[in-house]
Scaffold this active site. Structure first.
Site, PDB file in Angstrom:
ATOM      1  N   GLN A 181       4.567   1.340   1.658  1.00 54.48           N
ATOM      2  CA  GLN A 181       3.423   2.086   1.163  1.00 54.48           C
ATOM      3  C   GLN A 181       2.135   1.682   1.885  1.00 54.48           C
ATOM      4  OE1 GLN A 181       4.793   1.670  -3.336  1.00 54.48           O
ATOM      5  NE2 GLN A 181       2.944   2.902  -3.180  1.00 54.48           N
TER       6      GLN A 181
ATOM      7  N   LEU B 274       8.916  -1.434   0.321  1.00 56.01           N
ATOM      8  CA  LEU B 274       9.696  -0.199   0.195  1.00 56.01           C
ATOM      9  C   LEU B 274      10.545   0.066   1.438  1.00 56.01           C
ATOM     10  CD1 LEU B 274       9.395   3.103   1.138  1.00 56.01           C
ATOM     11  CD2 LEU B 274      10.505   2.527  -1.016  1.00 56.01           C
TER      12      LEU B 274
ATOM     13  N   GLN C  52      12.988  -8.756  -5.029  1.00 54.14           N
ATOM     14  CA  GLN C  52      11.916  -8.297  -4.143  1.00 54.14           C
ATOM     15  C   GLN C  52      10.745  -7.706  -4.916  1.00 54.14           C
ATOM     16  OE1 GLN C  52      11.291  -4.592  -2.864  1.00 54.14           O
ATOM     17  NE2 GLN C  52      11.731  -4.883  -0.681  1.00 54.14           N
TER      18      GLN C  52
END
Length: 315
Positions: free
Chosen positions: A10, A92, A249
């Site tokens: 992101q 991500l 994570q």
């Protein structure tokens, strides 16, 4: 010398991303059509027309960035680009790497990361969490600034991006206090980031618990390319271990510079960032000046990266 492929997370998204590449490579639109079918809305239309505020919502950004990274990698493959020796993705982007390494089904991953984004947004009400970047301090000094700023609240280092660049996250007031402490320690720069979700810290524990239930239903296949994971810069073959590190994570730091060095140690001398932007390309160079890094996100950069591979016979 071999090469590795890295995928952004992101923050690298933008309205109009991959438009140039889509004109030349049909696989880009095909990839977004596949993602749109999984989501139930037109993801390509959102990425090309916005509005930016809608694309910037975490639950939309995550599938958009996943689709973009996969689309670039598929365009690479369609043009005869060879397989890398290793892969990794920032936050991500780790899901993008798992898809491109053949470990996660693409439509399932698209739905999964949208759900992940929704969980992250729900975990901390808007305005209560913050993230900030600290430049010019070493890792220990950043940890010290967080300890000073915490005062019973949550704030911690969450992205070890490269030497001298660490991102912190936590409750808004604690992050503000940690920034003041960082400035007191001589930080070159200490600034709040324009994000609403304090990722990779203890505030994401509730989201991680719910994500664990969903990941238990997801098939993780044997891989064709090693993927180095954010939490400890190691690759894994076992599916349950992959699920475990994906859960970790969400609420533990991204050790990005360690991932770069781990891939370097298995032979990668060139790093190709596939997806919008070139943030990771800069981080590679600042982690080890001896490494080569290029961004690959449009026709010109894709052709340039392929030319490097062919000219230097990298594989």
């Amino acid at each position: 010398m071999s090469f590795a492929v890295i995928f952004p997370g992101q923050g690298s998204q933008s309205v109009g991303m991959l438009a140039d590449l889509a004109e030349q490579d049909p696989v880009v639109r095909q990839t977004f059509a596949e993602a749109s079918e999984a989501l139930g809305f037109d993801l390509w239309l959102l990425t090309q027309g916005g509005p930016e505020s809608e694309l910037g919502l975490t639950e939309n950004t995550q599938p958009a960035m996943l689709a973009a990274g996969v689309a670039v990698f598929r365009a690479w493959q369609a043009r005869g680009g060879p397989a890398p020796v290793a892969m990794a993705g920032h936050s991500l982007g780790e899901y993008t790497a798992l898809v491109c390494a053949g470990r996660l089904d693409f439509p399932e991953a698209i739905s999964l990361v949208r759900y992940r984004g929704q969980l992250m947004q729900q975990a901390v009400p808007a305005g209560e969490g913050a993230m900030a970047a600290i430049l010019g301090l070493d890792d220990e000094q950043v940890a010290q600034a967080c300890a000073t700023g915490a005062q019973g609240d949550v704030v911690a280092p969450i992205n070890y991006n490269c030497p001298g660049q660490v991102v912190i996250a936590g409750q808004s007031a604690a992050v503000t206090r940690a920034l003041a402490a960082a400035n007191g320690l001589g930080a070159r720069r200490a600034v709040l980031l324009d994000v609403s979700v304090p990722s990779h810290c203890a505030l994401m524990n509730s989201a991680a618990e719910k994500l664990a239930l969903r990941l238990g239903e997801v098939e993780i296949r044997p891989g064709t390319i090693p993927v180095f994971h954010n939490v400890d810069a190691r690759s894994r073959d076992d599916a349950d271990q992959v699920r475990s590190v994906l859960i970790q994570q969400l609420c533990e730091p991204v050790r990005w510079s360690q991932c770069i060095l781990a891939m370097r140690d298995v032979g990668a001398g060139l790093f190709i960032e596939m997806g919008p932007g070139k943030v990771l390309t800069g981080l590679v160079r600042r982690t080890d000046r001896g490494l080569q890094a290029v961004a690959c996100h449009d026709r010109a950069s894709l052709e340039s990266a392929l030319a490097i591979i062919q000219t230097e016979k990298i594989g």
